[in-house]
Design a protein around this motif. Sequence first.
Motif, PDB file in Angstrom:
ATOM      1  N   VAL A   1      26.028  34.564  49.061  1.00 55.06           N
ATOM      2  CA  VAL A   1      26.963  35.542  49.631  1.00 55.06           C
ATOM      3  C   VAL A   1      28.248  35.626  48.824  1.00 55.06           C
ATOM      4  N   ILE A   2      28.846  34.448  48.528  1.00 56.49           N
ATOM      5  CA  ILE A   2      30.135  34.472  47.835  1.00 56.49           C
ATOM      6  C   ILE A   2      30.016  35.055  46.416  1.00 56.49           C
ATOM      7  N   PRO A   3      29.039  34.608  45.591  1.00 61.76           N
ATOM      8  CA  PRO A   3      28.916  35.218  44.262  1.00 61.76           C
ATOM      9  C   PRO A   3      28.690  36.720  44.332  1.00 61.76           C
ATOM     10  N   ARG A   4      27.924  37.129  45.338  1.00 65.75           N
ATOM     11  CA  ARG A   4      27.626  38.538  45.492  1.00 65.75           C
ATOM     12  C   ARG A   4      28.914  39.327  45.752  1.00 65.75           C
ATOM     13  N   LEU A   5      29.717  38.806  46.660  1.00 62.45           N
ATOM     14  CA  LEU A   5      30.964  39.499  46.976  1.00 62.45           C
ATOM     15  C   LEU A   5      31.899  39.474  45.771  1.00 62.45           C
ATOM     16  N   GLU A   6      31.925  38.337  45.076  1.00 63.34           N
ATOM     17  CA  GLU A   6      32.784  38.250  43.892  1.00 63.34           C
ATOM     18  C   GLU A   6      32.363  39.263  42.843  1.00 63.34           C
ATOM     19  N   ASN A   7      31.057  39.366  42.651  1.00 66.41           N
ATOM     20  CA  ASN A   7      30.536  40.344  41.695  1.00 66.41           C
ATOM     21  C   ASN A   7      30.915  41.749  42.098  1.00 66.41           C
ATOM     22  N   THR A   8      30.832  42.011  43.396  1.00 63.36           N
ATOM     23  CA  THR A   8      31.177  43.353  43.879  1.00 63.36           C
ATOM     24  C   THR A   8      32.632  43.657  43.585  1.00 63.36           C
ATOM     25  N   ILE A   9      33.490  42.657  43.857  1.00 61.09           N
ATOM     26  CA  ILE A   9      34.917  42.865  43.611  1.00 61.09           C
ATOM     27  C   ILE A   9      35.174  43.112  42.127  1.00 61.09           C
ATOM     28  N   LYS A  10      34.525  42.318  41.293  1.00 63.00           N
ATOM     29  CA  LYS A  10      34.675  42.485  39.849  1.00 63.00           C
ATOM     30  C   LYS A  10      34.259  43.888  39.433  1.00 63.00           C
ATOM     31  N   TYR A  11      33.116  44.295  39.985  1.00 62.51           N
ATOM     32  CA  TYR A  11      32.587  45.615  39.652  1.00 62.51           C
ATOM     33  C   TYR A  11      33.570  46.696  40.057  1.00 62.51           C
ATOM     34  N   ILE A  12      34.068  46.591  41.298  1.00 58.72           N
ATOM     35  CA  ILE A  12      34.984  47.620  41.787  1.00 58.72           C
ATOM     36  C   ILE A  12      36.244  47.644  40.931  1.00 58.72           C
ATOM     37  N   LEU A  13      36.759  46.451  40.604  1.00 55.64           N
ATOM     38  CA  LEU A  13      37.980  46.377  39.798  1.00 55.64           C
ATOM     39  C   LEU A  13      37.761  47.028  38.436  1.00 55.64           C
TER      40      LEU A  13
END
Lengths: 255, 120
Positions: free
Chosen positions: A172-184
């Motif tokens: 869950v956490i890596p997934r959310l981190e990846n999403t944030i990175k992607y959005i940024l």
Amino acid sequence: MSGAGNRENVFATRMSLANTKQRLKGAQTGHSLLAKKRDALTTRFRAILRKVDEAKRKMGRVMQVASFSMAEVTYATGDIAYLVQEQAKLATFRVKTRQENVSGVVLPAFEVDHFNLTGLGRGGQQILKAKEVYAKALETLVELASLQTAFTILDEVIRATNRRVNAIEHVVIPRLENTIKYILSELDEMDREEFFRLKKVQAKKKRDNAIRQEAEDARKLAEEHTAVDTALETEPVGEERSTDLLRSKDEDVIF
Amino acid sequence: MASSTSFKDRNLIAVIGDEDSITGLLLAGIGHVNEQQKKNFLVVDSKTPVATIEATFLEYTERKDIAILLINQHIAEKIRPTVDKYQQAFPTLLEIPSKDHPYDPSKDSILKRVQKLFGE
């Protein structure tokens, strides 16, 4: 970079960035809470484990004593097994269950619930003694049973908690981190594009303005020229004529 | 996992064992015969078929009024696969030693798990 790794399918907007950040925070809080719960349960579990081990060994000894007293009964009175089995109608030795709560996990604990009928029982001294010994042994067994139940339940719960902790930590956490990175990165990209576009627009506007200015200048200049020209061309001509007509003195006219 | 209500009305102790163990435990007062004339104990001797033991074991584990199921270790040994498969919390399964078969901790299904956990 942004495309690599597992990420959620979201549109890269500031709104979803805020949402995802909030969810990441939630996941981290949940993770630490679950980890704490797991630690608490494991501590409890270790204690129970040790007790179970001890109690099992104790039970071995207690049951040996009980068997011995049974042998004494058989020696003293002969075989009473059939009689005893036929007499058994209603349990006087029962257990009560109560609950104990360890970090949200309900652990049942058995308690001996014994109608004490000592003195009412029939039979000789040996039988009474055997009764007592067996009642004692049963108490040990009941204690062991509640330990064991706690052991089984805790084992299961710890496994489930561990699974959850690991899932949050590794999925869950890596997934959310990846999403944030992607959005940024998408937002940055958009920013750059926007900046470039504005620059472009500005440059074009400047150029257009320059051209327009030039054209204007040219037009003005041209207008001035033409005005002067016409002034030079037309005015003097008409005036010249008129003035000439008025001013010029015709020798032939006599006024 | 058992829900909190399911163990409220469990208050009996059931036994599967040899004659001596049963007699002793009955003397202590655990014997019970319910409305359907079902006993909560099974006397096992050398002539009892394994199928009967297994059926009784399954019946006792299904019953809703039994909190603890005691079984002699040497009898549990006969239906070991069934016993090892049993993972429920209720009724609690307890392997007890008998007169002629001293207790062997290494065979106990729970102690095996304990050992495994300590061994890690």
